[in-house]
Scaffold this active site. Structure first.
Site, short mmCIF file in Angstrom:
data_model
loop_
_atom_site.label_atom_id
_atom_site.label_comp_id
_atom_site.label_asym_id
_atom_site.label_seq_id
_atom_site.Cartn_x
_atom_site.Cartn_y
_atom_site.Cartn_z
N ASP A 192 -3.71 42.43 -17.40
CA ASP A 192 -2.92 42.12 -16.22
C ASP A 192 -3.84 41.57 -15.14
OD1 ASP A 192 -0.49 41.93 -14.86
OD2 ASP A 192 -0.76 43.86 -13.88
N HIS A 199 0.86 38.61 -2.35
CA HIS A 199 0.94 40.04 -2.71
C HIS A 199 -0.39 40.72 -2.42
CE1 HIS A 199 1.86 43.69 -4.99
NE2 HIS A 199 0.72 43.52 -5.63
N GLU A 235 7.15 45.31 -10.34
CA GLU A 235 6.31 44.17 -9.97
C GLU A 235 6.85 42.91 -10.65
OE1 GLU A 235 1.99 45.98 -8.73
OE2 GLU A 235 2.17 45.10 -10.73
N GLU A 257 6.49 39.62 -12.17
CA GLU A 257 5.39 38.89 -12.79
C GLU A 257 5.89 37.94 -13.87
OE1 GLU A 257 1.84 40.90 -13.93
OE2 GLU A 257 2.26 42.69 -12.71
N ASP A 303 5.80 44.86 -14.45
CA ASP A 303 4.74 45.85 -14.62
C ASP A 303 5.03 47.03 -13.69
OD1 ASP A 303 2.42 46.82 -15.78
OD2 ASP A 303 1.16 46.10 -14.15
N ARG A 339 3.25 54.13 -7.42
CA ARG A 339 2.34 53.83 -6.31
C ARG A 339 1.57 55.05 -5.82
NH1 ARG A 339 1.69 48.50 -6.94
NH2 ARG A 339 3.64 47.34 -6.68
N GLN A 380 -1.15 55.66 -8.25
CA GLN A 380 -2.11 54.57 -8.12
C GLN A 380 -3.06 54.79 -6.94
OE1 GLN A 380 -0.23 50.76 -7.67
NE2 GLN A 380 -2.13 49.61 -7.71
N LYS A 408 0.05 52.68 -14.25
CA LYS A 408 0.51 51.41 -14.81
C LYS A 408 0.83 51.47 -16.30
CE LYS A 408 -0.31 48.52 -11.24
NZ LYS A 408 0.60 47.49 -10.72
N THR A 450 5.61 48.71 -19.45
CA THR A 450 5.61 47.33 -18.98
C THR A 450 6.71 46.63 -19.76
OG1 THR A 450 3.22 47.35 -18.55
CG2 THR A 450 4.28 45.19 -18.78
N GLU A 507 5.88 46.04 -0.89
CA GLU A 507 5.82 45.03 0.16
C GLU A 507 7.09 45.02 1.00
OE1 GLU A 507 4.02 41.22 -1.71
OE2 GLU A 507 4.65 42.54 -3.35
#
Length: 436
Positions: free
Chosen positions: A138, A145, A209, A211, A243, A247, A250, A263, A267, A384
């Protein structure tokens, strides 16, 4: 290198009527590959090509159609349900099969009667991962971002100095990649608490996420880097990729080595791989913002500057459990453009990944990283959109979200559309968060 040919003709139509509608993701100009079987049966997985709201079963098509000797060679592994062998073929060989499939599905084709029996409605099939994914990496190509998230964690130094010079990435977990529609459980792990001792339990800050995933075609030998001059030939095609991210896990674990349990629990990828050749009409120039450093010579080429970027529109949609029970449709949370979001091209990712001699293999998956737009409402993650959880979003039904709740279904969609070219889509990728 990818060039335009007869398969991209926007005037081309198919004898499969649903492929000619204005809003289909899968017109004859697309022809993506996926792995499927009929929902009611126990037949082996086989490779198909999406055309309108149907799938062309390449096992049946190989038997019923009239193909050149070269196409028969290309179809043989596909008929057995093996996409990786086909992915390893040269771009020229793959293009030759695309041309024959396009001609066979085109309006007025003498193959219509034979191939009509090889069509299966998409509503009657079950999809799985399109190929065997040996490795997953990844990346972090979304400049907006990276800047926004950097400001949340490092207000005085949001973008680390290496970001403009080297494609940042980390090795993910291929075993937990799942196909669209498959639900997954809320992960548990350690998080930082008020006291010195960390807490353990289910993540409370679950996120998505937005992607793209790129599948590697032909690989390279160990110790033999892939130069920019040939990097495009090693790209097979794109999918949508979510993905999922915990948080709070993380934030506690990512230093000093980067993402781990936050993570690797799930996925999700879309079931159809849209080939790089199908995307040729949507290639556009790749340029750095004024004042930014230019890529080092090994990450630069004339083709990459002229055609390295791809004009794809991406969207995020959310349907909560309450909305679903009430029969309410999903609501769009954000929309962004890949060409505005990505700081590096897919060719640059392949070249950098192999510059140290790393051997990529057919079917390897590279994630783009979150592709957010330049404005706050174009965030490709809830991290975000909620400014790190400080600003809850109010949905049309009155529900609020800073992060995902159990029962939430997130759907990512992507498509290409411009004047003078046929609209093509990447389909969609959906996933539902279950309780821990």
């Amino acid at each position: 290198m990818t060039i335009l040919n007869a398969t991209h003709d926007p005037k081309l139509s198919s004898w499969v009527a649903s492929a000619n509608t204005a809003d289909t993701d899968f017109p004859i100009q697309n022809l993506p590959y996926g792995r499927f079987r009929r929902s009611a049966g126990t037949e082996p997985w086989r490779i198909g090509v999406a055309i309108g709201d149907h799938v062309l079963d390449l096992n049946l098509a190989a038997q019923a159609g009239q193909w050149s000797a070269e196409a028969q060679v290309m179809l043989a592994p596909l008929a057995l349900g093996e996409l990786n062998i086909f992915m390893a073929r040269s771009a020229t060989a793959r293009s030759a099969l695309r041309a024959e499939l396009s001609a066979a599905l085109a309006e007025g084709s003498p193959q219509q009667e034979a191939l009509d029996r090889a069509l299966v409605p998409q509503s009657e099939v079950q999809m799985t991962l399109p190929c065997a994914i040996g490795d997953y990496t990844d990346f972090y190509t979304g400049i907006h971002h990276a800047t926004t998230v950097g400001k949340l964690f490092r207000p005085d130094n949001p973008l680390l100095p290496n970001y403009q010079w080297v494609p940042i990435g980390y090795h993910g977990r291929a075993s937990s990649i799942i196909v669209s529609g498959q639900p997954f459980k809320r992960p548990s792990g350690q998080t930082k608490g008020e006291a010195a001792t960390p807490l353990f339990g289910p993540s409370q800050r679950m996120d998505y996420e937005l992607e793209l995933g790129v599948f590697v075609g032909p690989g390279n030998a160990l110790g033999e880097p892939i130069p920019m001059a040939s990097a495009e030939d090693h790209l097979f095609g794109l999918c949508l990729l979510n993905d999922w991210s915990a948080r709070d896990l993380q934030a506690w674990e990512y230093q000093p080595l980067g993402p781990f349990l936050a993570k690797n629990f799930a996925t999700t990828v879309s079931p159809w791989i849209v080939t790089m050749e199908a995307l040729a009409p949507y290639r556009t120039a790749f340029a750095r913002p004024a004042g930014d450093p230019q890529p080092l010579p090994y990450l630069d080429s004339a083709f990459n500057r002229e055609h390295g970027a791809i004009d794809i529109t991406l969207e995020v949609w959310l349907q909560t459990a309450v909305m679903r029970e009430a029969g309410a449709a999903a609501v769009r949370l954000s929309q962004s453009k890949v060409a505005e979001a990505a700081y590096w091209t897919f060719a640059q990712l392949v070249t950098h990944h192999s510059v140290n001699g790393c051997n990529l293999q057919p079917g390897d998956l590279l994630g783009s990283g979150t592709l957010s737009g330049p404005t706050p409402d174009q965030g490709g993650s809830l991290l975000e959109l909620s400014m790190g959880g400080k600003q809850k979003m109010t949905l049309p039904n009155g529900e609020q979200r800073a992060f995902l709740q159990d029962g939430d279904t997130v759907t990512l969609r992507g498509y290409c559309a411009r004047a003078g070219a046929a609209r093509i889509g990447l389909g969609e990728v959906s996933g539902t968060l279950l309780g821990a």
